[in-house]
Structures are given as structure tokens and as C-alpha cells.
Motif scaffolding. Sequence first.
Motif, PDB file in Angstrom:
ATOM      1  N   PHE A 193       0.852  -1.186   0.000  1.00 50.57           N
ATOM      2  CA  PHE A 193       0.000   0.000   0.000  1.00 50.57           C
ATOM      3  C   PHE A 193       0.886   1.234   0.000  1.00 50.57           C
ATOM      4  O   PHE A 193       2.083   1.157   0.304  1.00 50.57           O
ATOM      5  CB  PHE A 193      -0.910   0.033   1.233  1.00 50.57           C
ATOM      6  N   ALA A 194       0.285   2.379  -0.304  1.00 52.66           N
ATOM      7  CA  ALA A 194       1.017   3.646  -0.283  1.00 52.66           C
ATOM      8  C   ALA A 194       1.389   4.029   1.151  1.00 52.66           C
ATOM      9  O   ALA A 194       0.792   3.526   2.116  1.00 52.66           O
ATOM     10  CB  ALA A 194       0.168   4.747  -0.916  1.00 52.66           C
ATOM     11  N   PRO A 195       2.367   4.921   1.320  1.00 59.61           N
ATOM     12  CA  PRO A 195       2.714   5.385   2.667  1.00 59.61           C
ATOM     13  C   PRO A 195       1.527   6.066   3.351  1.00 59.61           C
ATOM     14  O   PRO A 195       0.662   6.636   2.700  1.00 59.61           O
ATOM     15  CB  PRO A 195       3.839   6.392   2.402  1.00 59.61           C
ATOM     16  N   GLY A 196       1.526   5.992   4.684  1.00 63.13           N
ATOM     17  CA  GLY A 196       0.545   6.734   5.462  1.00 63.13           C
ATOM     18  C   GLY A 196      -0.615   5.930   5.997  1.00 63.13           C
ATOM     19  O   GLY A 196      -1.361   6.417   6.839  1.00 63.13           O
ATOM     20  N   GLY A 197      -0.780   4.688   5.542  1.00 62.38           N
ATOM     21  CA  GLY A 197      -1.872   3.862   6.023  1.00 62.38           C
ATOM     22  C   GLY A 197      -1.430   2.923   7.135  1.00 62.38           C
ATOM     23  O   GLY A 197      -0.270   2.920   7.564  1.00 62.38           O
ATOM     24  N   THR A 198      -2.353   2.081   7.605  1.00 58.57           N
ATOM     25  CA  THR A 198      -2.055   1.189   8.719  1.00 58.57           C
ATOM     26  C   THR A 198      -0.953   0.193   8.378  1.00 58.57           C
ATOM     27  O   THR A 198      -0.061  -0.056   9.192  1.00 58.57           O
ATOM     28  CB  THR A 198      -3.322   0.440   9.147  1.00 58.57           C
ATOM     29  N   THR A 199      -0.999  -0.406   7.172  1.00 64.08           N
ATOM     30  CA  THR A 199       0.020  -1.386   6.800  1.00 64.08           C
ATOM     31  C   THR A 199       1.405  -0.766   6.832  1.00 64.08           C
ATOM     32  O   THR A 199       2.361  -1.355   7.349  1.00 64.08           O
ATOM     33  CB  THR A 199      -0.255  -1.948   5.394  1.00 64.08           C
TER      34      THR A 199
ATOM     35  N   SER B  76      -4.561   3.812  11.417  1.00 59.94           N
ATOM     36  CA  SER B  76      -4.224   4.945  10.546  1.00 59.94           C
ATOM     37  C   SER B  76      -5.180   6.117  10.724  1.00 59.94           C
ATOM     38  O   SER B  76      -4.856   7.258  10.392  1.00 59.94           O
ATOM     39  CB  SER B  76      -4.195   4.513   9.071  1.00 59.94           C
ATOM     40  N   ALA B  77      -6.369   5.855  11.287  1.00 63.84           N
ATOM     41  CA  ALA B  77      -7.345   6.925  11.510  1.00 63.84           C
ATOM     42  C   ALA B  77      -7.243   7.534  12.900  1.00 63.84           C
ATOM     43  O   ALA B  77      -7.712   8.660  13.122  1.00 63.84           O
ATOM     44  CB  ALA B  77      -8.762   6.389  11.291  1.00 63.84           C
ATOM     45  N   ALA B  78      -6.627   6.812  13.843  1.00 62.14           N
ATOM     46  CA  ALA B  78      -6.671   7.203  15.255  1.00 62.14           C
ATOM     47  C   ALA B  78      -6.155   8.620  15.494  1.00 62.14           C
ATOM     48  O   ALA B  78      -6.807   9.417  16.184  1.00 62.14           O
ATOM     49  CB  ALA B  78      -5.872   6.204  16.094  1.00 62.14           C
ATOM     50  N   GLY B  79      -4.998   8.950  14.953  1.00 64.22           N
ATOM     51  CA  GLY B  79      -4.430  10.272  15.172  1.00 64.22           C
ATOM     52  C   GLY B  79      -5.300  11.379  14.625  1.00 64.22           C
ATOM     53  O   GLY B  79      -5.458  12.443  15.260  1.00 64.22           O
ATOM     54  N   HIS B  80      -5.893  11.142  13.471  1.00 62.14           N
ATOM     55  CA  HIS B  80      -6.754  12.158  12.851  1.00 62.14           C
ATOM     56  C   HIS B  80      -8.045  12.355  13.659  1.00 62.14           C
ATOM     57  O   HIS B  80      -8.557  13.473  13.754  1.00 62.14           O
ATOM     58  CB  HIS B  80      -7.080  11.750  11.418  1.00 62.14           C
TER      59      HIS B  80
END
Length: 333
Positions: A48-54, A219-223
Motif C-alpha cells: 500500500f502507499a505510505p501513510g496507512g495502517t500497513t 491509521s485513523a486514530a491520530g486524525h
Amino acid sequence: MLSRRALLAGGAAVAALPVDARAQDLSAAASSGVAAWPTQPIRLVVPFAPGGTTDLVARMLAQGLQDRLGQPFIIENRPGAGATVGSQQVAQAAPDCHTLLMSNIASHGIAPTLYRTLRYDAVKDFTHVALVVSNPSVFVANPRFAGPTLADVARLSREAPRGIDIASSGSGSSNHLLIVQFGQAANARVNHVPYRGAGPAMTDVIAGVVPLMSDSLPSAAGHIRQGSVRAVAMASAERHPAFPEVPTFREQGIDLVSDSWFGLSGPAGMPPAVVQRLSQSTLAVLAEPGLRIRFTELGGTPGALSPSGYTEFVRAEVARWAPVVRASGAEVG
């Protein structure tokens, strides 16, 4: 075949593992005849692209492993086709244990049924090393979006001329299927908007390009905490302890539970002694208190499965998701 609950139950055991010093790790490797590995930097492919959970999980794990194994771990993002592009590349790599993969629910649980022309076998073409983490999915919305509940989302989708757009990290992910299942269960007119990773999708949700997103919690937690997006519903069986204020899908009348998982795998045919060392090193990293706290803050649960246990887990997930994918009607050529 082991049940999914039994396979995941091993996660509690990781807390009891000793945190070995690097010297102990190397001593054990020497006695098992695998001290020569690794002899060069290890390429860890993230499909996957950078920035996600993986990507986030891979970078956290890589730091711990390179400290223990004495070689750099180089993260290589290879997004595309629901995580199958990067996964196929690893399946075709030499089994010298210097090319590894962050395997995941999209590439190894859902893709075998979703993709008609998938060019790898999720079990036979890989050496599965360890389950790393699992976590629930969550629906998040741009703060300016008018629908605070799932019932509002469904109503607004029916009122809009072309329905409502909901983004995900890509076709074939559990977050994609959650969107499809929500549309069916809530009689909502939803349009799945696939991205090449959770990072780019979240950027557009924050900017208001897409009003909603189905995402993995880490990946959503911080936002969510920053207020750049608003959590609408958690797809866990009960309210998540890290976000007790967020109601579940079930609490809002939609009987859906969806979670994601991420693990460490490599090409088929990796030497068993090296696989065992890599597995033990991974489980030791996952037992480190600092990493466990970080995973907990992000809404993830560390895994603890042996190579054989993780292999059986993947096999069970393929069987588990097959009827879900077929019932959703989703299919990719």
C-alpha cells in the motif's frame, strides 16, 4: 482447521515472552546454524502507499527487527490492485529471506476470492512467519459532513441524486467490503472510491474531496484525536477501549463487525531455521512494552502466532471471506 478465535487467542501469550537482548538473539542464531543471515539489508515490501495502517505497522516492526538482527530494513511501498501487486512481487522473489512482505487481510484473505485472475496462491506461494497486529475498521467523516450517525449517512445517500461517496485504501480491502455491506444493510446508495492507500484517501477526506472513509483504526486514530476527521461508527463487536465515545455499527442498528490484520511473510521455500529465528525475533519485538503501548493507543492488538499457526490463520481467513465476497457481489477481473 483452527477457528479464528483460537488462532487469535494466542495474542495474549506474547506478553509473557522474554525481551531478549540482541546478544542473546545472535547466540541463539549461531547455535541453530543461521548466524550468517542476514548478510545484507532486508527489503520489506508494503503493498500500500505510505501513510496507512500497513505502512505504519511495517515501520514500527522494522525498527525493532533491525535492532535485533543487525541489518537495515528498507521499506518499499508497492501499492496497486488491492495489495496484490506488491504481494505478487514477493511471491516471485528468491526465498533467501532478504525480501519480506507485510501480508494483510486484503492481499491474503479477500483477494483469493475477489480477483478472478489472481496470480498467486495466498497459502502455497508464501512462507508465513508471524501475525503482527489486528484492529477494527471505522467510518470517519469530514468534520463539515452533515451526517453524524449511520442513519444520517443512509438518509443523505438516498436523498442525493447519485448517492454518497465513501473512500477506502483500495479495492479488495476489508474496508471496501464494509462499505458494500453497509450499503446493503442500511439500504444506502453508496459509491466506493478506491485509493492507492489509506494515506491519500485520508488526505482527501480531510480536504473535503470525499465526505466519508472506511479505514483501519490505527491509521485513523491520530486524525480522530486531532479532530481533522469525525468518527461516525466503529466496526467492532463492542466499543473500543481506546475510543469509548465512538458508537459501534451494532449500536446504530447495523449488524456488522469488520477488522483487519497484518503479518510478516516471504516467498515460499524460505529455510525453516531462518524462518524460526525471524519468527522468534518478531514475537520478541511485539512483546516490547513500548511497542505494545503504541499499538494499544492506535487501537491495534499485537499478534502471537508461530509460522504454522499464521499459515493456518491465513488459510482460515480465505475460507472465512469467500462467502462474504460472493454475497457482496464485488468482483475484480
